[in-house]
Design a protein around this motif. Structure first.
Motif, PDB file in Angstrom:
ATOM      1  N   PRO A  78      34.626  22.257 -23.047  1.00 54.24           N
ATOM      2  CA  PRO A  78      35.037  21.611 -21.809  1.00 54.24           C
ATOM      3  C   PRO A  78      36.325  21.337 -21.636  1.00 54.24           C
ATOM      4  CG  PRO A  78      33.145  20.647 -22.822  1.00 54.24           C
ATOM      5  CD  PRO A  78      33.406  21.655 -23.486  1.00 54.24           C
ATOM      6  N   LYS A 112      31.530  20.818 -18.171  1.00 57.87           N
ATOM      7  CA  LYS A 112      30.637  21.334 -19.386  1.00 57.87           C
ATOM      8  C   LYS A 112      30.982  22.484 -19.990  1.00 57.87           C
ATOM      9  CE  LYS A 112      26.814  19.023 -16.894  1.00 57.87           C
ATOM     10  NZ  LYS A 112      26.210  18.887 -15.562  1.00 57.87           N
ATOM     11  N   HIS A 167      27.101  27.187 -18.784  1.00 66.94           N
ATOM     12  CA  HIS A 167      27.611  26.290 -19.914  1.00 66.94           C
ATOM     13  C   HIS A 167      26.582  25.644 -20.893  1.00 66.94           C
ATOM     14  CE1 HIS A 167      25.391  22.994 -17.856  1.00 66.94           C
ATOM     15  NE2 HIS A 167      25.903  23.741 -16.650  1.00 66.94           N
ATOM     16  N   ARG A 168      25.166  25.858 -20.630  1.00 67.51           N
ATOM     17  CA  ARG A 168      24.358  25.648 -21.510  1.00 67.51           C
ATOM     18  C   ARG A 168      24.092  26.143 -22.823  1.00 67.51           C
ATOM     19  NH1 ARG A 168      22.400  24.842 -16.121  1.00 67.51           N
ATOM     20  NH2 ARG A 168      21.487  22.760 -15.858  1.00 67.51           N
TER      21      ARG A 168
END
Length: 364
Positions: free
Chosen positions: A8, A51, A71-72
Motif C-alpha cells: 500500500p 490496499k 489488491h487481494r
C-alpha cells in the motif's frame, strides 16, 4: 517479474488524487508485454492506495480496455477471475470479458499480486437516482445472482464463502457494540460519546434479537444447500457498479465477489438506499424487492431471512465501527450529528418492516 512486492502507498496533499508509485507503473509496463496489444495510451482511473490496488484505462489497437491490479491475495483473486470468466463464457452475463494473455492465461502475476486486462464497456451510464433506477439495479442484481449459480472455482483458488458465516457475523456485531460502549465510556468528554452511550444499548438489543431470529429461521437448512446452489454475491453493489449500457445493465468491479445467500446484496442495496433518503419508504422497499424477485424469485424462507437482515442495526454498525481505530479523531461533533441521523432514519424503518412482513407469506 517477482523482484518487487507491491505494498500500500501513502497519498497526501503533495500527491495528486490518482497517484501511483513509479515502480507500479513500471510493473504495469512489464505486465502489458504479456498481451498481444499495442497500447497507445494508459490513464489511471481509480486507485486503492490503502490496499495496493489500481485500475487504468487503455487505448489500444483493439479498442478500449481496462488494466487492473488486484489488491487481494493472489489465491483470492483467482476465485474472482474464475467467476468473471464463468459468468461471461458459460452464462453470457453482462460483465466485462477478460482478455487472455499471449499464453492464453486470464492474468499475469507481478509484484506478488494478480493483474488482468478486460474489455472497457462503453457507453455506460449510472441509472437515475430515483425509484425507477433503484428497480433497474435490483432487477439486474437478481439476474446476476441467478446466472452465478453453479460456479466451481479453479483448483488453486481460495474459496470465498459467507454462506455459513451469518451467525458469526451477527455475533461479531453484538461483541463490537460492547467495544463501542467501553470506548465511549473511556472518552466520556468527547462530543459524540454521550450520544453514543444513549443509543448503543438499543442497537445491541436489535442485534441480539436478530441473532435469535436467525437461529429460529430456516437459515441452517438453507446454508447446507452449499455454495454452487446459491451462487455469488457482488458485496459492493450499487449505483456505480451496476450501470446501463446499450443492451441492458452491466455489472462491473467483480473482484470482491463471494459465495453467499443472494439477499445479502439486496439487503445492502436497500438499507444503503434508505440511508441516502434519510428515511425508510415502504413503496421503495416493496418495489425494490419485487423487481429483484422478477429476475431471481424469492422463497418465503429466503424472504424471512431478508427481513431479519434488514432489521439488524447495519447502518449504525457500518458507520460507527471505525471508532475502534482512532477514538479521539472519531468521537467529534460530526459523529454526534451522524448518530442523530442514523437514529432518526432507524425509527422510520420499523413501520416499513412491519408493513412488508406478510408480503411473501402465502407463496410457495
Amino acid at each position: 517479474m517477482e523482484r518487487t512486492t507491491i505494498e500500500p502507498w501513502i497519498v497526501d496533499e503533495t500527491t495528486h488524487e490518482f497517484f501511483v508509485p513509479d515502480y507500479i507503473e513500471q510493473l504495469a509496463d512489464e505486465v502489458l508485454q504479456s498481451y498481444d496489444l499495442s497500447v497507445k495510451s494508459r490513464q489511471i482511473v481509480t486507485t486503492k492506495p490503502d490496499k495496493g490496488g489500481a485500475i487504468w484505462k487503455l487505448e489500444t489497437n483493439r479498442g478500449s480496455k481496462s488494466l487492473k491490479l488486484l489488491h487481494r491475495r493472489p489465491t483470492r483473486s483467482l476465485f474472482s477471475l474464475g467467476a468473471q470468466q464463468y459468468l461471461v463464457e458459460v452464462r453470457e452475463a453482462r460483465v466485462p470479458p477478460i482478455i487472455k494473455t499471449k499464453d492464453g492465461e486470464n492474468y499475469v502475476e507481478a509484484g506478488g499480486k494478480l493483474w488482468f486486462v478486460a474489455e472497457w464497456i462503453e457507453p455506460l451510464a449510472p441509472v437515475t437516482k430515483d425509484l425507477e433506477g433503484a428497480k433497474q439495479l435490483c432487477y439486474a442484481l437478481g439476474e446476476f445472482h441467478r446466472l452465478s449459480k453453479g460456479y466451481t472455482p479453479p483448483k488453486q483458488a481460495e474459496v470465498a464463502s459467507r454462506v455459513r458465516k451469518w451467525p458469526k457475523s451477527y455475533q461479531k456485531m453484538i461483541t463490537k457494540m460492547t467495544w463501542f460502549r467501553n470506548i465511549a465510556n473511556a472518552y466520556k468528554d468527547m462530543p459524540a460519546s454521550p450520544s453514543l452511550l444513549e443509543v448503543v444499548d438499543e442497537f445491541a438489543e436489535q442485534a441480539k434479537r436478530g441473532l435469535e431470529r436467525l437461529h429460529q429461521s430456516s437459515y441452517a437448512e438453507l446454508s447446507k444447500l452449499g455454495n454452487a446452489y446459491w451462487g455469488l454475491v457482488h458485496q459492493d453493489y450499487g449505483w456505480s457498479n451496476g450501470q446501463m449500457g446499450e443492451n441492458g445493465m452491466w455489472i462491473i468491479d467483480l473482484d470482491g465477489i463471494a459465495f453467499d445467500l443472494p439477499i445479502r446484496d439486496l439487503r445492502k442495496l436497500i438499507s444503503g438506499t434508505m440511508a441516502d433518503l434519510y428515511r425508510w419508504d415502504v413503496t421503495w422497499v416493496r418495489e425494490m424487492i419485487e423487481a429483484y424477485d422478477e429476475a431471481n424469485p424469492l422463497t418465503p424462507e429466503l424472504y424471512e431471512i431478508l427481513l431479519i437482515d434488514l432489521a439488524m442495526p447495519n447502518e449504525f454498525y457500518k458507520n460507527i465501527k471505525e471508532i475502534v481505530y482512532e477514538p479521539e479523531l472519531f468521537l467529534g461533533e460530526q459523529t454526534k450529528q451522524l448518530i442523530q441521523t442514523i437514529v432518526e432514519t432507524d425509527q422510520s424503518k420499523w413501520p416499513v418492516l412491519e408493513d412488508i412482513q406478510t408480503d411473501w407469506k402465502g407463496r410457495r
